[in-house]
Design a protein around this motif. Structure first.
Motif, short mmCIF file in Angstrom:
data_model
loop_
_atom_site.label_atom_id
_atom_site.label_comp_id
_atom_site.label_asym_id
_atom_site.label_seq_id
_atom_site.Cartn_x
_atom_site.Cartn_y
_atom_site.Cartn_z
N ASP A 11 0.83 -1.30 0.18
CA ASP A 11 -0.02 0.15 -0.04
C ASP A 11 0.98 1.23 0.04
O ASP A 11 0.18 2.28 0.11
CB ASP A 11 -0.91 -0.10 1.08
CG ASP A 11 -0.21 -0.24 2.60
OD1 ASP A 11 0.89 -1.00 2.50
OD2 ASP A 11 -0.84 0.22 3.67
N ILE A 54 3.57 1.74 -2.23
CA ILE A 54 4.49 1.84 -3.42
C ILE A 54 4.05 3.11 -4.14
O ILE A 54 3.07 3.60 -4.25
CB ILE A 54 3.99 0.60 -4.54
CG1 ILE A 54 4.48 -0.59 -3.66
CG2 ILE A 54 4.74 0.81 -5.57
CD1 ILE A 54 3.81 -1.81 -4.63
N LYS A 107 4.56 6.31 -6.84
CA LYS A 107 4.91 6.65 -8.25
C LYS A 107 5.16 8.31 -8.31
O LYS A 107 4.36 8.89 -7.75
CB LYS A 107 3.93 6.59 -9.30
CG LYS A 107 4.04 6.97 -10.71
CD LYS A 107 3.04 6.90 -11.62
CE LYS A 107 3.04 7.30 -13.07
NZ LYS A 107 1.95 6.95 -13.82
N SER A 163 0.21 3.73 -3.88
CA SER A 163 -0.71 2.63 -4.22
C SER A 163 -1.80 2.62 -3.24
O SER A 163 -2.88 2.13 -3.48
CB SER A 163 -0.11 1.58 -4.30
OG SER A 163 0.84 1.01 -3.33
N TRP A 197 9.85 5.37 -9.35
CA TRP A 197 9.15 4.34 -8.31
C TRP A 197 10.05 4.16 -7.08
O TRP A 197 11.33 4.04 -7.33
CB TRP A 197 8.83 2.99 -9.12
CG TRP A 197 8.13 3.07 -10.46
CD1 TRP A 197 8.20 3.33 -11.38
CD2 TRP A 197 6.50 3.16 -10.11
NE1 TRP A 197 7.08 3.57 -12.14
CE2 TRP A 197 6.05 3.43 -11.46
CE3 TRP A 197 5.50 2.86 -8.92
CZ2 TRP A 197 4.65 3.11 -11.62
CZ3 TRP A 197 4.18 2.87 -9.47
CH2 TRP A 197 3.82 2.95 -10.68
N LEU A 215 -0.46 -7.89 -7.46
CA LEU A 215 -0.89 -6.37 -7.24
C LEU A 215 -1.56 -5.77 -8.32
O LEU A 215 -1.80 -4.47 -7.95
CB LEU A 215 0.59 -5.67 -6.91
CG LEU A 215 1.30 -6.24 -5.43
CD1 LEU A 215 2.76 -5.49 -5.41
CD2 LEU A 215 0.68 -6.49 -4.51
N PHE A 216 -1.46 -5.98 -9.32
CA PHE A 216 -2.17 -5.12 -10.44
C PHE A 216 -3.34 -5.72 -10.89
O PHE A 216 -3.79 -6.94 -10.70
CB PHE A 216 -1.09 -5.51 -11.85
CG PHE A 216 0.29 -4.75 -11.35
CD1 PHE A 216 0.43 -3.60 -11.95
CD2 PHE A 216 1.29 -5.63 -10.77
CE1 PHE A 216 2.02 -3.17 -11.49
CE2 PHE A 216 2.62 -5.12 -10.64
CZ PHE A 216 2.80 -3.90 -11.11
N ARG A 242 -4.47 -0.97 -13.07
CA ARG A 242 -4.21 -0.06 -11.94
C ARG A 242 -3.02 -0.99 -11.16
O ARG A 242 -3.10 -2.12 -11.02
CB ARG A 242 -5.44 0.03 -11.16
CG ARG A 242 -6.18 0.72 -11.96
CD ARG A 242 -7.68 0.95 -11.41
NE ARG A 242 -7.48 1.49 -10.05
CZ ARG A 242 -7.68 3.05 -9.89
NH1 ARG A 242 -8.07 3.70 -11.09
NH2 ARG A 242 -7.50 3.51 -8.75
N LEU A 243 -2.11 -0.35 -10.32
CA LEU A 243 -1.45 -0.60 -9.13
C LEU A 243 -2.00 -0.01 -8.09
O LEU A 243 -1.83 1.13 -7.68
CB LEU A 243 -0.07 -0.41 -9.34
CG LEU A 243 0.85 -0.66 -8.51
CD1 LEU A 243 0.75 -2.07 -7.76
CD2 LEU A 243 2.28 -0.50 -8.57
N GLY A 244 -3.02 -0.60 -7.42
CA GLY A 244 -3.67 -0.11 -6.40
C GLY A 244 -4.57 1.13 -6.86
O GLY A 244 -5.26 1.02 -7.72
N SER A 245 -4.32 2.29 -6.19
CA SER A 245 -4.97 3.64 -6.62
C SER A 245 -4.21 4.21 -7.81
O SER A 245 -4.63 5.21 -8.48
CB SER A 245 -5.11 4.57 -5.58
OG SER A 245 -3.81 5.00 -5.14
N ILE A 246 -2.76 3.55 -8.40
CA ILE A 246 -2.27 4.31 -9.48
C ILE A 246 -2.80 3.65 -10.68
O ILE A 246 -2.56 2.60 -11.00
CB ILE A 246 -0.84 4.15 -9.13
CG1 ILE A 246 -0.29 4.55 -7.76
CG2 ILE A 246 0.04 4.61 -10.31
CD1 ILE A 246 1.18 4.33 -7.24
#
Length: 277
Positions: free
Chosen positions: A155, A157, A159, A169, A187, A220-221, A243-247
């Motif tokens: 949570d 990670i 960018k 994320s 990253w 995670l994706f 997405r990668l979490g919220s990214i």
């Protein structure tokens, strides 16, 4: 999350324990979500086999997950990753402070951490009979530290947005500490966020490469359909997002929305919400 894991081991919920002070409901909810992300709890909040192994390691659930996953990766042929994991957990358990990247901290303290790292290796060998009982080597420069940090903090990670600000994320934004050696890296993974009046500040972190995460942590994706009302264009906008979490990593227009989806988007406009399907 440690309290939740221990309660699940005993087959109960923290709310049913005779505690002097129960953690806030929001904290318990966040803890359950984290343990589910770490594969310790299932959707019914029951302990998984992985969760039972995590509960037998005397460390935070994040670090227990890191160690067990590192053992899996080493058995799959990723040489050296378990030694790095043992050194990293030893470093974090020592609570070494300072605004720096994890690899620099390991170079600085690695030789002194070898006995603790060896103990973590021995604990894992006792827990996982298939794991070899070899001794840990010397602390390396940290070829896998970014990957290991992502295992423990999926949570966090981050960018790069601009300057020293990162989108995490988990949904928040955070800034690296001033003059941090990782400033400007595309990253990273933040380890010890601190909340202040200015927002979230990251002190200890490690760089990570997106292709490494995609190769070793594909879980995670996600690929999701997003739809909502675009105020600037005055129409429903729909996208297929990776997405990668919220990214959001990729986005493409999504065609052929149903009338029901369009009506829902119009209703959502009143509250400026978003909907994931």
């Amino acid at each position: 999350s440690s309290l939740l894991l221990e309660a699940a081991l005993w087959g109960c919920e923290p709310e049913g324990l005779p505690l002097l002070e129960l953690p806030p409901a929001a904290n318990l909810l966040a803890g359950r979500r984290l343990l589910q992300q770490l594969e310790a709890l299932d959707d019914q909040h029951h302990l998984t086999p992985r969760g039972r192994l995590m509960a037998r390691l005397p460390c935070h659930p994040r670090l227990a997950h890191l160690l067990l996953c590192a053992a899996d990766l080493e058995q799959d042929g990723l040489d050296g990753v378990l030694d790095e994991a043992c050194y990293l957990v030893a470093l974090l358990e020592e609570e070494k402070r300072g605004a720096d990247r994890l690899s620099s901290l390991l170079v600085r303290y690695g030789s002194a951490l070898k006995p603790q790292a060896q103990r973590w290796r021995e604990r894992l060998s006792q827990l996982l009979p298939a794991l070899s009982r070899k001794s840990v080597g010397t602390a390396s420069v940290g070829n896998w530290l970014g990957l290991l940090a992502a295992l423990a903090w999926p949570d966090r990670i981050g960018k790069l947005r601009s300057g020293s600000r990162y989108q995490l994320s988990g949904g928040q934004s955070a800034d690296l500490a001033p003059d941090h050696s990782l400033t400007g890296r595309d990253w990273l993974v933040g380890v010890d966020p601190s909340l202040s009046a200015e927002g979230i500040r990251l002190y200890q972190a490690e760089a990570v490469d997106l292709p490494v995460l995609q190769r070793y942590l594909p879980e995670l994706f996600s690929r999701e359909s997003w739809f909502g009302w675009d105020e600037r264009e005055g129409r429903v906008r729909a996208e297929q997002q990776v997405r990668l979490g919220s990214i959001v990593l990729e986005r493409q227009p999504l065609a052929n929305l149903s009338d029901e989806q369009k009506a829902l988007c119009l209703r959502m406009n009143a509250s400026r919400g978003r909907k994931y399907a």
